[in-house]
Design a protein around this motif. Structure first.
Motif, PDB file in Angstrom:
ATOM      1  N   PHE A   1       2.503 -58.811   5.031  1.00  0.00           N
ATOM      2  CA  PHE A   1       1.116 -57.536   5.374  1.00  0.00           C
ATOM      3  C   PHE A   1       1.300 -57.193   6.942  1.00  0.00           C
ATOM      4  O   PHE A   1       0.807 -56.035   6.550  1.00  0.00           O
ATOM      5  CB  PHE A   1      -0.013 -58.671   5.527  1.00  0.00           C
ATOM      6  N   VAL A   2       1.718 -57.544   7.732  1.00  0.00           N
ATOM      7  CA  VAL A   2       1.953 -57.212   8.971  1.00  0.00           C
ATOM      8  C   VAL A   2       2.601 -56.266   9.573  1.00  0.00           C
ATOM      9  O   VAL A   2       3.525 -55.065   8.921  1.00  0.00           O
ATOM     10  CB  VAL A   2       1.947 -57.930  10.478  1.00  0.00           C
ATOM     11  N   ARG A   3       3.859 -56.065   7.895  1.00  0.00           N
ATOM     12  CA  ARG A   3       5.736 -55.938   7.870  1.00  0.00           C
ATOM     13  C   ARG A   3       5.494 -54.534   7.569  1.00  0.00           C
ATOM     14  O   ARG A   3       5.523 -53.516   7.605  1.00  0.00           O
ATOM     15  CB  ARG A   3       6.270 -56.682   7.270  1.00  0.00           C
ATOM     16  N   ALA A   4       4.342 -55.103   6.083  1.00  0.00           N
ATOM     17  CA  ALA A   4       3.184 -53.699   4.900  1.00  0.00           C
ATOM     18  C   ALA A   4       2.893 -52.458   5.704  1.00  0.00           C
ATOM     19  O   ALA A   4       3.104 -51.433   6.139  1.00  0.00           O
ATOM     20  CB  ALA A   4       2.777 -54.330   4.462  1.00  0.00           C
ATOM     21  N   LEU A   5       2.060 -52.479   7.213  1.00  0.00           N
ATOM     22  CA  LEU A   5       1.538 -51.778   7.550  1.00  0.00           C
ATOM     23  C   LEU A   5       2.117 -51.319   9.384  1.00  0.00           C
ATOM     24  O   LEU A   5       1.482 -51.897   9.928  1.00  0.00           O
ATOM     25  CB  LEU A   5      -0.165 -52.319   8.189  1.00  0.00           C
ATOM     26  N   SER A   6       3.457 -50.984   9.402  1.00  0.00           N
ATOM     27  CA  SER A   6       4.143 -50.723  10.337  1.00  0.00           C
ATOM     28  C   SER A   6       3.625 -48.794  11.090  1.00  0.00           C
ATOM     29  O   SER A   6       2.755 -48.602   9.902  1.00  0.00           O
ATOM     30  CB  SER A   6       5.538 -51.199   9.809  1.00  0.00           C
ATOM     31  N   ALA A   7       3.901 -48.681  12.045  1.00  0.00           N
ATOM     32  CA  ALA A   7       3.762 -46.982  12.031  1.00  0.00           C
ATOM     33  C   ALA A   7       4.695 -45.732  10.606  1.00  0.00           C
ATOM     34  O   ALA A   7       5.754 -46.452  10.735  1.00  0.00           O
ATOM     35  CB  ALA A   7       3.944 -46.889  13.571  1.00  0.00           C
ATOM     36  N   PRO A   8       4.083 -44.917  10.551  1.00  0.00           N
ATOM     37  CA  PRO A   8       2.698 -44.595  11.269  1.00  0.00           C
ATOM     38  C   PRO A   8       1.340 -45.369  10.164  1.00  0.00           C
ATOM     39  O   PRO A   8       0.529 -44.044  10.678  1.00  0.00           O
ATOM     40  CB  PRO A   8       3.387 -42.876  10.723  1.00  0.00           C
ATOM     41  N   TYR A   9       1.970 -45.667   9.884  1.00  0.00           N
ATOM     42  CA  TYR A   9       0.481 -46.231   8.804  1.00  0.00           C
ATOM     43  C   TYR A   9      -0.733 -46.877   9.487  1.00  0.00           C
ATOM     44  O   TYR A   9      -0.453 -47.655  10.281  1.00  0.00           O
ATOM     45  CB  TYR A   9       1.229 -47.074   8.077  1.00  0.00           C
ATOM     46  N   PRO A  10      -2.114 -47.049   9.532  1.00  0.00           N
ATOM     47  CA  PRO A  10      -3.189 -48.008  10.107  1.00  0.00           C
ATOM     48  C   PRO A  10      -2.420 -49.665  10.041  1.00  0.00           C
ATOM     49  O   PRO A  10      -2.589 -49.955   8.856  1.00  0.00           O
ATOM     50  CB  PRO A  10      -4.335 -47.937   9.013  1.00  0.00           C
ATOM     51  N   ARG A  11      -2.559 -49.962  11.770  1.00  0.00           N
ATOM     52  CA  ARG A  11      -1.900 -51.176  11.080  1.00  0.00           C
ATOM     53  C   ARG A  11      -2.880 -52.793  11.401  1.00  0.00           C
ATOM     54  O   ARG A  11      -4.089 -52.147  10.983  1.00  0.00           O
ATOM     55  CB  ARG A  11      -1.382 -51.750  12.883  1.00  0.00           C
TER      56      ARG A  11
ATOM     57  N   GLY B   1       7.005 -51.871   5.406  1.00  0.00           N
ATOM     58  CA  GLY B   1       6.487 -50.633   4.535  1.00  0.00           C
ATOM     59  C   GLY B   1       7.841 -49.217   5.261  1.00  0.00           C
ATOM     60  O   GLY B   1       7.688 -48.280   3.824  1.00  0.00           O
ATOM     61  N   THR B   2       7.795 -48.771   5.881  1.00  0.00           N
ATOM     62  CA  THR B   2       8.113 -47.505   6.562  1.00  0.00           C
ATOM     63  C   THR B   2       9.448 -47.638   6.146  1.00  0.00           C
ATOM     64  O   THR B   2      10.296 -46.835   5.575  1.00  0.00           O
ATOM     65  CB  THR B   2       8.189 -47.626   7.702  1.00  0.00           C
ATOM     66  N   ASP B   3      10.400 -48.672   5.950  1.00  0.00           N
ATOM     67  CA  ASP B   3      11.460 -48.953   5.170  1.00  0.00           C
ATOM     68  C   ASP B   3      11.466 -49.142   4.051  1.00  0.00           C
ATOM     69  O   ASP B   3      12.484 -47.556   4.009  1.00  0.00           O
ATOM     70  CB  ASP B   3      12.339 -50.165   5.885  1.00  0.00           C
TER      71      ASP B   3
END
Length: 313
Positions: A221-231, A159-161
């Motif tokens: 789903f795990v990749r989307a919620l990358s830092a700095p988002y809530p994991r 998600g951060t990328d």
């Protein structure tokens, strides 16, 4: 042209930078006060700070109230440009300028209107995302499109990328939109509202893993919620556990969705709506963070096996 900017966070600041570099006159910057609230506290580069550095009048407000409308009217804008503005704008404001109001939305409209569109795009399995510059109208993200740029979503993108890549589309899209309006060559494309999808604001509940989904869906789903988002998180033996990194298993795993098995160099979680059939891959957790904030190798953390659950049990 005379431009008034409405914006907040990193998206708003990047947009204001593009407006300042466009050769047009930015006569007012309207932004929200800094906030520690959840998603407002991340990607929090300051619009106010940039405006003051560049000598642009700043108006801080939570909403487009009567005082805000009066300030904008006195600024006599030819166009208003909006990016990452959290509250409703009344028609008397967005129709005020000669050329109306442009909104920048980080999706390929009419898909992913609403909130956190980049995260939802990755979670949903979309193959591309992008940035749309459209005319603001009475609904959220539904106005005629002027500029649209797209980017692919790769198999390992987080998600951060994607958020960072999308932010980099802003300067070019702003230049293109303003040039078209200023030259009188703007071509507006109505949205097909039958193709519209709307996504709601994210909350903590939206980061909880549903192990009944497939491993492919859960890995995204795990990749989307990358830092700095809530994991992404689940519960293990009554404690919240955040999932930091994961991959799809090589073998297929059967049993009960959420069951943890130490295999394949990590901790494999049985996944899928038909988990009992053993026809789907599992999700290999490789790195997790415990409730105390300490990160662990998943293989070491889950040595006792057990289950990941929806609630503390």
């Amino acid at each position: 042209m005379r431009i008034v900017s409405f914006g907040f966070q990193t998206w708003g600041r990047k947009t204001l930078e593009a407006l300042l570099d466009s050769g047009h006159e930015v006569v007012l910057a309207v932004t929200h006060p800094a906030s520690a609230q959840s998603y407002k506290a991340i990607w929090s580069d300051s619009v106010e700070e940039l405006a003051r550095e560049r000598g642009i009048p700043v108006h801080l407000t939570e909403r487009a109230d009567a005082a805000t409308i009066d300030l904008v009217e006195r600024a006599e804008p030819d166009v208003i440009v909006v990016n990452s503005w959290y509250t409703w704008m009344p028609p008397e404001l967005y129709t005020m300028p000669t050329h109306g109001t442009l909104n920048l939305h980080d999706s390929l409209l009419p898909k992913f209107t609403g909130f956190s569109p980049v995260l939802w795009a990755l979670i949903s399995g979309a193959t591309e995302f992008g940035l749309t510059v459209h005319r603001m109208d009475e609904q959220l993200d539904t106005g005629d499109i002027l500029v649209q740029h797209s980017l692919p979503i790769g198999p390992t993108d987080t998600g951060t990328d994607l958020v960072l890549a999308g932010i980099e589309l802003i300067p070019g899209a702003v230049r293109e939109a303003l040039a078209a309006i200023d030259s009188g060559t703007a071509q507006w494309r109505p949205q097909d509202k039958s193709q519209r999808t709307y996504f709601h604001k994210r909350s903590e509940r939206d980061s909880r893993v549903d192990w009944r989904l497939s491993a492919v869906e859960t890995e995204r789903f795990v990749r989307a919620l990358s830092a700095p988002y809530p994991r992404a998180f689940s519960y293990y033996r009554g404690e919240k556990v955040e999932i930091l990194t994961a991959r799809i298993s090589e073998a297929r795993y059967g049993g009960t969705a959420g069951r943890v098995i130490v295999q394949e160099g990590g901790a494999v979680v049985v996944c899928g709506p038909d988990a009992h059939r053993g026809v789907e891959n599992g999700l290999v957790l490789t790195r997790v963070r415990a409730a105390d904030g300490v990160a662990h190798s998943a293989a070491e953390f889950f040595t006792r096996g057990g289950y990941l659950t929806d609630t503390p049990q």
